[in-house]
Write an enzyme that holds these catalytic residues in place. Structure first.
Site, PDB file in Angstrom:
ATOM      1  N   TYR A 155       0.946  -1.209  -0.095  1.00  0.00           N
ATOM      2  CA  TYR A 155       0.105  -0.063   0.082  1.00  0.00           C
ATOM      3  C   TYR A 155       0.881   1.329   0.053  1.00  0.00           C
ATOM      4  CZ  TYR A 155      -3.687   3.142   1.478  1.00  0.00           C
ATOM      5  OH  TYR A 155      -4.556   4.387   1.814  1.00  0.00           O
ATOM      6  N   VAL A 156       1.891   1.131   0.939  1.00  0.00           N
ATOM      7  CA  VAL A 156       2.908   2.350   0.877  1.00  0.00           C
ATOM      8  C   VAL A 156       3.319   2.349  -0.692  1.00  0.00           C
ATOM      9  CG1 VAL A 156       4.868   3.315   2.046  1.00  0.00           C
ATOM     10  CG2 VAL A 156       3.077   2.434   3.358  1.00  0.00           C
TER      11      VAL A 156
END
Length: 246
Positions: A155-156
């Site tokens: 996600y990051v």
């Protein structure tokens, strides 16, 4: 150039729930006509439209996959046709799949990056072509780019890409009087955030914030409203709206 006699117009992707809904409703209260985008749940988007209309505002539901160029072109067309142009684009649409790197399903990674990276790029591309002078483009990152919580790597990675493309776009639009920024929320009580977390995890995250609570969607909408309205000297920045978490 924005007409002095017509309302400013915003398109909010992912506008049918969570941060997107709070943002759409806040911008409507600020006098914007709002395009409320949804990916799959038209009924929820129509609820937002009806709420805005009941409060005396103007809104329109528009659908489509943010990563589909033709669908987003049609969504932008519909908002322009209904309201005469677009001044602000807020791209809250995104998905989050959490997993340690060693265990990440690569199909989930691809699906997440298609929405979060390609989707943001497609929406930003349309916005760069269409937003009127004096407007704003506001994308969404995450405070986890700083906190570096385990299981958030995929996600990051997608949100770090959003930050970078947003800051580059701000410089590409030199001379247009259009600001481009990214908002990076901290832990915020939305269905996306709360899904799959037990109460102890939620409490720990709330207590990690100096203000000792989770954010509310309205907290994030406040930052968006600032960037969409008075913040004409804030450009090419990532605003960490997280209660002091990081």
């Amino acid at each position: 150039m924005t007409s002095t006699t017509s309302p400013r117009v915003a398109l909010v992707t992912g506008g049918s729930g969570g941060i997107g809904r709070a943002t759409a409703e806040r911008l409507a209260r600020d006098g914007f006509a709002v395009g409320v985008h949804y990916a799959g749940n038209r009924a929820r988007a129509e609820e937002v439209v009806e709420k805005i209309a009941a409060d005396g505002g103007r809104a329109l539901a528009v659908g489509g996959d943010v990563a589909d160029e033709a669908a987003m072109r049609a969504a932008f067309d519909a908002v322009e046709e209904a309201f005469g142009g677009i001044d602000v684009v807020v791209n809250t649409a995104g998905i989050m799949v959490l997993s340690p790197v060693a265990e990440m399903d690569l199909d989930d990674l691809d699906r997440m990056h298609r929405t979060n990276i390609r989707g943001t790029f497609v929406v930003s591309q349309q916005a760069a072509r269409r937003v009127r002078t004096g407007g704003a483009i506001i994308n969404f990152s995450t405070s986890v780019t700083r906190t570096k919580f385990p299981t958030y790597a995929g996600y990051v990675a997608s949100k770090a890409a959003v930050e970078s493309m947003s800051l580059v776009l701000a410089r590409e639009l030199r001379g247009r009087d259009i600001t481009v920024n990214a908002v990076a929320p901290g832990p915020t009580a939305t269905p996306l955030f709360l899904d799959g977390k037990d109460q102890q995890t939620i409490d720990n995250l709330a207590n990690a914030v100096p203000l000792e609570r989770l954010g509310r969607p309205e907290d994030i909408a406040e930052t968006v409203a600032f960037l969409a309205g008075p913040a004409r000297w804030v450009n090419g920045q990532v605003l960490f709206t997280n209660g002091g978490l990081a």
